[in-house]
Design an enzyme around this catalytic site. Structure first.
Site, PDB file in Angstrom:
ATOM      1  N   CYS A  91       0.806  -1.225   0.000  1.00 58.71           N
ATOM      2  CA  CYS A  91       0.000   0.000   0.000  1.00 58.71           C
ATOM      3  C   CYS A  91       0.842   1.279   0.000  1.00 58.71           C
ATOM      4  CB  CYS A  91      -0.932   0.000   1.198  1.00 58.71           C
ATOM      5  SG  CYS A  91      -1.931  -1.499   1.290  1.00 58.71           S
ATOM      6  N   HIS A 132      -2.631   7.818   6.233  1.00 59.22           N
ATOM      7  CA  HIS A 132      -2.818   6.482   5.664  1.00 59.22           C
ATOM      8  C   HIS A 132      -4.130   5.887   6.164  1.00 59.22           C
ATOM      9  CE1 HIS A 132      -1.861   2.651   3.925  1.00 59.22           C
ATOM     10  NE2 HIS A 132      -1.992   2.047   5.094  1.00 59.22           N
ATOM     11  N   GLU A 189      -0.643   5.639  13.768  1.00 59.61           N
ATOM     12  CA  GLU A 189      -0.254   6.782  12.941  1.00 59.61           C
ATOM     13  C   GLU A 189      -0.528   8.104  13.663  1.00 59.61           C
ATOM     14  OE1 GLU A 189      -1.010   8.531   8.404  1.00 59.61           O
ATOM     15  OE2 GLU A 189      -2.329   6.964   9.217  1.00 59.61           O
ATOM     16  N   LYS A 232      -9.633   7.957   2.417  1.00 56.92           N
ATOM     17  CA  LYS A 232     -10.064   6.571   2.251  1.00 56.92           C
ATOM     18  C   LYS A 232     -11.480   6.359   2.775  1.00 56.92           C
ATOM     19  CE  LYS A 232      -5.532   4.229   2.392  1.00 56.92           C
ATOM     20  NZ  LYS A 232      -4.627   5.342   2.742  1.00 56.92           N
ATOM     21  N   HIS A 265      -9.822   1.821  -0.042  1.00 58.71           N
ATOM     22  CA  HIS A 265      -8.362   1.688  -0.047  1.00 58.71           C
ATOM     23  C   HIS A 265      -7.907   1.168  -1.405  1.00 58.71           C
ATOM     24  CE1 HIS A 265      -4.342   1.238   1.044  1.00 58.71           C
ATOM     25  NE2 HIS A 265      -4.412   0.370   2.043  1.00 58.71           N
ATOM     26  N   PHE A 277       1.973  -3.466   3.885  1.00 52.00           N
ATOM     27  CA  PHE A 277       2.379  -4.769   4.400  1.00 52.00           C
ATOM     28  C   PHE A 277       3.848  -5.006   4.048  1.00 52.00           C
ATOM     29  CE2 PHE A 277      -1.936  -7.251   4.431  1.00 52.00           C
ATOM     30  CZ  PHE A 277      -2.378  -6.429   5.450  1.00 52.00           C
TER      31      PHE A 277
END
Length: 409
Positions: A160, A300, A311, A329, A334, A393
């Site tokens: 991502c 994010h 975050e 998002k 996403h 990831f």
């Protein structure tokens, strides 16, 4: 250090077939998440997704469509808009033109479809275009061919964080002296059975199937996972000197970029968002500004229980309390490998228009949310600098810092 500017923007998203339509819906706080009607959805725990607002078949001729994976189709659509938006033409020096365009997963739809054909009809019926359609560098390669780029074509794959990393790589290429102009971005089209089965097995996706538009809810106490989206976004990056010499409109300056890795876990973020914090600090240091000068962060924040708050903690420790957060998002879902580029566009336009898109569905803020989120309605405010964060990831972290452009152009 060579100053890098953004002169072109392009996108095809769940909210619109171009940047203008997407921005209009973002500012209005509209969701692009819908109930899915594919046959394979019936047995899936998650039956929702943010599908494209405009299908590629409405833009690309049918003959060409059949030779391209959906992710490649979207890459060509977004890059075409960015190229035109930047006012680039036949006089562009192709020896000084590069492409950095990534995808987190690549041609998974082609892989699944052609495997079905192989099993049902045999190898002679498999498309001769299968390999160019499924290879992860396919989107970058097609964009490079479209514009005859000869300074290098590259395809980062970092989950991502992919398209944010693409933009950072593009800046490095320009600063190395190899190119004057780079087409940078990302694409993803994986609303398909296998990715859905995999992500739902991890319990990473929302199952709020009865309320699709309310399913993506970053920082809300009732968040239960991310919503899959599809789309692509592209930026044109140039040296400031090159852009000003040709009289280009300049949206913003790419002041800094930070790339780090957690070295912690294949899917979980490092505790307290430490890796993301280092990436943000790198971007700020490269820009040569104080952390307090950051007025806005497009986070994010995917709507997962763990990642969202890690975050926020990192941002608070690094920048302080006087910063406005948002997560687009909540409206787009996403886009995985396409997320960083799309959210960079949102951050750039927030600076350009002095207007921050809202986070929707933040009805019951998490008890640990101690920073201000722009929610409900867009917020009018002057910005000199904004960050966009993308984490993936594998422990990939990318932070991009955009600044207001001042000068001629």
């Amino acid at each position: 250090m060579t100053e890098i500017v953004v002169t072109g923007l392009g996108a095809t998203t769940p909210l619109g077939g171009n940047v203008a339509e997407t921005w209009e819906k973002l500012i209005a706080g509209q969701s692009g998440v819908r109930a899915l009607d594919f046959d394979w959805v019936e047995d899936m725990p998650s039956k929702i997704g943010a599908t494209l607002a405009v299908d590629p078949s409405e833009v690309i001729p049918r003959v060409r469509l059949r030779r391209l994976d959906r992710s490649e189709q979207l890459a060509l659509i977004s890059s075409s808009e960015a190229w035109e938006d930047a006012g680039l033409g036949e006089d562009t020096d192709r020896d000084r033109l590069a492409v950095v365009f990534g995808s987190g997963i690549g041609g998974v739809q082609t892989t699944l479809d052609q495997d079905d054909i192989l099993e049902e009809k045999g190898p002679r019926r498999v498309s001769p275009f299968t390999v160019p359609m499924l290879m992860p560098n396919g989107p970058a390669a097609w964009v490079g061919l479209e514009y005859k780029a000869r300074a290098g074509v590259h395809a980062p794959t970092s989950a991502c964080a992919t398209s944010a990393e693409s933009i950072a790589w593009a800046a490095d290429i320009i600063r190395s002296g190899r190119a004057d102009v780079v087409v940078a971005g990302g694409t993803e089209a994986v609303i398909a059975a296998l990715p859905y089965a995999g992500f739902t097995s991890m319990k990473a996706m929302s199952t709020r199937n009865d309320e699709p538009e309310k399913a993506s809810r970053p920082w809300d106490r009732d968040r239960d996972g991310f919503v899959m989206g599809e789309g692509s976004a592209a930026l044109i990056l140039e040296t400031r000197e090159h852009a000003e010499a040709r009289g280009a409109r300049i949206y913003a300056v790419l002041g800094g970029a930070g790339l780090t890795s957690d070295g912690y876990d294949i899917v979980a973020p490092a505790p307290n968002g430490e890796g993301g914090k280092r990436a943000m600090a790198m971007a700020i240091e490269q820009a040569g500004i104080a952390p307090s000068e950051i007025g806005h962060v497009n986070c994010h924040a995917t709507s997962t229980p763990v990642g969202d708050m890690a975050e926020v903690k990192a941002i608070g420790e690094l920048i302080g309390k006087d910063v406005l957060l948002t997560s687009t998002k909540s409206m787009t879902g996403h886009l995985l490998g396409g997320a960083g580029a799309l959210e960079s566009i949102a951050a750039i336009l927030a600076i350009h228009h002095s207007l921050i898109p809202p986070t929707i569905n933040l009805d019951n803020p998490d008890d640990e949310l101690d920073l201000e989120v722009v929610s409900g309605e867009a917020r009018k405010t002057e910005l000199t600098a904004a960050l966009n964060n993308s984490f993936g990831f594998g422990g990939h972290n990318a932070a991009l810092l955009f600044q207001k452009y001042s000068g001629k152009g």
